[in-house]
Design a protein around this motif. Sequence first.
Motif: not given
Length: 547
Positions: A518-520, A437, A463, A512-514, A331, A539, A536, A443
């Motif tokens: 796992d992305y949220k 990224q 994203a 957005v955070e990972a 990613n 990705g 969750t 985040s």
Amino acid sequence: MKKNQVVLFPVLLALFVFTSCNAQKNIPVFSKVVYEGNDDIYNENPLKADEFYNPILQGTYPDPAIARKGNDYYLVASSFAMVPGVPIFHSNDLVNWVQIGHVLDRKTQLKVHDTGISASIYAPDIRYNPYNDTFYMIVTQFAGGFGNMVVKTKDPREGWSDPIKLDFQGIDPAIFFDDDGKAYVVHNDAPNKGEELYQGHRVIKIWEYDLEKDQVVPGTDKIIVNGGVDLSKKPIWIEAPHIYKKDGLYYLMCAEGGTGGWHSEVIFVSDNPMGPYEPAPSNPILTQRHFPGNRENKVDWVGHADLVVGPDDKYYGVFLGIRPNDKDRVNTGRETFILPVDWSGKFPVFENGLVPMEPTLKLPEGVEYKAGEGEFFPNGNFTYSEDFNSEKLDYRWIGLRGPREDFIEITKKGLKINPFEVNIKEVKPTSTLFHRQQHKDFSFTTTLEYKPKSEKELAGITAVQSEKFNYVFGVTRKDKKHFIVLERTEKGSSKILASKEIDFKEKIQLKVEAEGDDYKFSYALNGGDFENLGGTVSGDILSTNVA
């Protein structure tokens, strides 16, 4: 496009506005952007006083090439359909780097408005010619009718010429200036018609180059490598060639094995720049393909390298590699690494390039590590904050298929993004401002001041892996009510994963955070706490493996 080859594009995080109506009077304003990376590899491997982190450029900076003039080093990387094109960095010590701009920063140089995100600018090469005191950047542009092209400058800080279209096919061109003032171009090409032996069979071709006309000399082309090191083993995708001269001999270094798990760097030698070239007996000189897939701190797919003499008169090599996440997905894209090179024998070998790579390297003698200080590019875990209060936008912010200046406006309140009537799934310039990224765990947060007037207006964070694989998270309107929505697009097909009616005054925070795969996606209203939307999510669609 390279057939049957991995085309790798990373996750790009963007501030976006999409609309399908004339919404010029309702323009969103973004402010207080914070990108924060927090990878375990850096927490678990704190730097000692004599160390620095590898890769030197985190996130998508693939296909590095490097040139030297005196004590100045210039490094470039591929940029595909991102605008401006070909980021260029400067260093005096090969450790601390400052981005000084982009090579292709004008519409006359870059015509990517109607091409896919992973097309267009492939594998730039940069060289300095001491005989005319000129820098050359030669590259393939799969867009705008360009093909292979070259641009020039006396000073990389002062901008580059318009492109000169070169009259040959193939990809990955590189230029070489010999001691006698003559010039040559080498590149990847298809075998002669009717001589193709297998899928992925390619050749390396060389031409004489006329410095006065800035063109290859017709009729001088010659195949100098057929297939790779050992044609009987059916090697694939011999490419990214560079020629070097040392101790009276000519060395041809190439990538071999494709851009995936079998990627490597190999080298050949000749007593004439036009060949014939013989492979070294110890090839490959750089690869990570022989090690267990579950190894700790995994670096893989290394290759596409370039060599340079460092300020300590030792050789160094820059090259690309990937660092997959916990699901072995890619990613963060292909990043730029560096290793010292031992050239004490006849052939060069990347030091520790044939054993599992480590996250840290020893500093060259006399060099102080300054990453993240002042203008120096950050490395390791870092936080980047942007209020958009400078007259000049930071170079790390990029557009897609079109210039940033066509849709942004810096104001006292923050960054205005004037919406185009286009969305992220269309192969057109989009009103999106991207940041790479650069960590597996990160985040990305912004404050948005905006109230959409209809369901045809949407602004927020996206994203993106490509126009066919992405997440969109933002604010829209339906039936006189405002909603926060999360949309997943896979193979070009979109699905709303979650939506919620919201009541906010003017501003909303989006995040957005990972953590690995796992992305949220979360939002905060009126200065309150962040609330997750959609749980969750995977990705997977943001990785090369899937997308």
